[in-house]
Enzyme design. Structure first.
Site, short mmCIF file in Angstrom:
data_model
loop_
_atom_site.label_atom_id
_atom_site.label_comp_id
_atom_site.label_asym_id
_atom_site.label_seq_id
_atom_site.Cartn_x
_atom_site.Cartn_y
_atom_site.Cartn_z
N ILE A 1 -2.91 6.94 6.91
CA ILE A 1 -3.53 7.97 6.08
C ILE A 1 -2.55 8.49 5.04
CG2 ILE A 1 -2.94 9.80 7.74
CD1 ILE A 1 -5.61 11.18 6.93
N CYS A 2 -3.08 8.85 3.88
CA CYS A 2 -2.31 9.48 2.81
C CYS A 2 -1.24 8.52 2.29
CB CYS A 2 -1.73 10.80 3.29
SG CYS A 2 -1.22 11.92 1.97
N HIS A 3 0.05 8.83 2.49
CA HIS A 3 1.13 7.95 2.06
C HIS A 3 1.49 6.91 3.13
CE1 HIS A 3 1.66 11.16 -0.94
NE2 HIS A 3 2.37 10.30 -1.65
N GLY A 4 0.82 6.97 4.29
CA GLY A 4 1.10 6.03 5.36
C GLY A 4 0.94 4.57 4.96
N TRP B 1 1.99 3.06 2.57
CA TRP B 1 3.25 2.54 2.04
C TRP B 1 3.90 1.58 3.03
CZ3 TRP B 1 6.11 7.25 -0.57
CH2 TRP B 1 6.19 7.02 -1.96
#
Length: 252
Positions: A177-180, A182
């Site tokens: 989730i979100c920047h995960g 990456w």
């Protein structure tokens, strides 16, 4: 009060923090953004409280009546300093409620520093195991929470990247989730997959061969991804459904 609770760690802090909705509006350019009720948080960790026990119904009755689709499932949560606390704790709570056992894997022992909106300290979280000592065979699913700093540190650690790459290779469920996401990019795992994330990652993901989409939850094969804390209710429901299909670790 637990020494590692957000209230204990934030005691004495008087920093004024914008609401989640206001912060997301600022960062996304969207106006009049309203979070789902289940995702709203107090404006500062010092006002967080832990859930109270119910006294009107016997615990045994509650446990027997609750569906536990993740019974016997073991989920690895990979995170380090800078993790967005709500993106770790809400999914972990949902997994626990569904019967799963979770372990927090990190780069160093002890505790990791959590954040709220990337800006404010939100206490610490105890590490269960070093990622260097973890085996992908010991887990049924993998959760990658966000926070800008957290995956930015993880993706330059070769051991953490190797763990994610090996986990993806097993075909077992992975949620980010979100920047995960990456970390999925760092593991070279996004090519030809539909992925969502925090909007600032979309060019990186597209350049790595992913099809980036702007949806609250995207499920593509073994991957479940979401954009931000505003998507947590849908994300938590989705990972329970997806992780329920995972095989039990160690089973033939």
């Amino acid at each position: 009060m637990h020494l590692n609770s957000p209230a204990a760690n934030a005691r004495g802090s008087k920093t004024k923090v914008p609401s989640v909705a206001a912060d997301l509006s600022r960062r996304t350019g969207q106006t009049n953004l309203v979070l789902p009720e289940r995702c709203r948080l107090p404006t500062h960790p010092s006002s967080w409280t832990w859930p109270r026990k119910r006294h009107d119904t016997p615990r045994e009755t509650l446990e027997l009546s609750m569906p536990r689709p993740l019974e016997d499932r073991k989920v690895a949560i990979l995170a380090t300093d800078g993790v967005e606390r709500v993106e770790l704790e809400l999914p972990r709570g949902a997994l626990y409620g569904a019967g799963a056992h979770t372990e927090l894997l990190s780069l160093h022992p002890g505790e990791i520093q959590a954040r709220q909106f990337d800006l404010v300290s939100a206490g610490t979280l105890p590490v269960d195991r070093l990622v260097a000592d973890a085996s992908v065979d010991g887990y049924d699913a993998l959760l990658l929470p966000g926070g800008t700093v957290n995956p930015d540190k993880l993706r330059i650690d070769t051991t953490a990247v190797a763990f994610v790459r090996e986990f993806v290779a097993t075909g077992k469920s992975v949620a980010a989730i979100c920047h995960g996401p990456w970390m999925l990019l760092a593991a070279d795992a996004v090519r030809d997959h539909r992925i969502t994330s925090w909007p600032s990652l979309q060019n990186d993901l597209r350049n790595a061969g992913a099809e980036w989409v702007d949806d609250e939850v995207v499920i593509d094969g073994q991957f479940t991804t979401s954009r931000s804390p505003a998507d947590l209710p849908a994300f938590c429901r989705a990972i329970i459904e997806q992780f329920a299909t995972a095989r039990v670790a160690g089973a033939p």
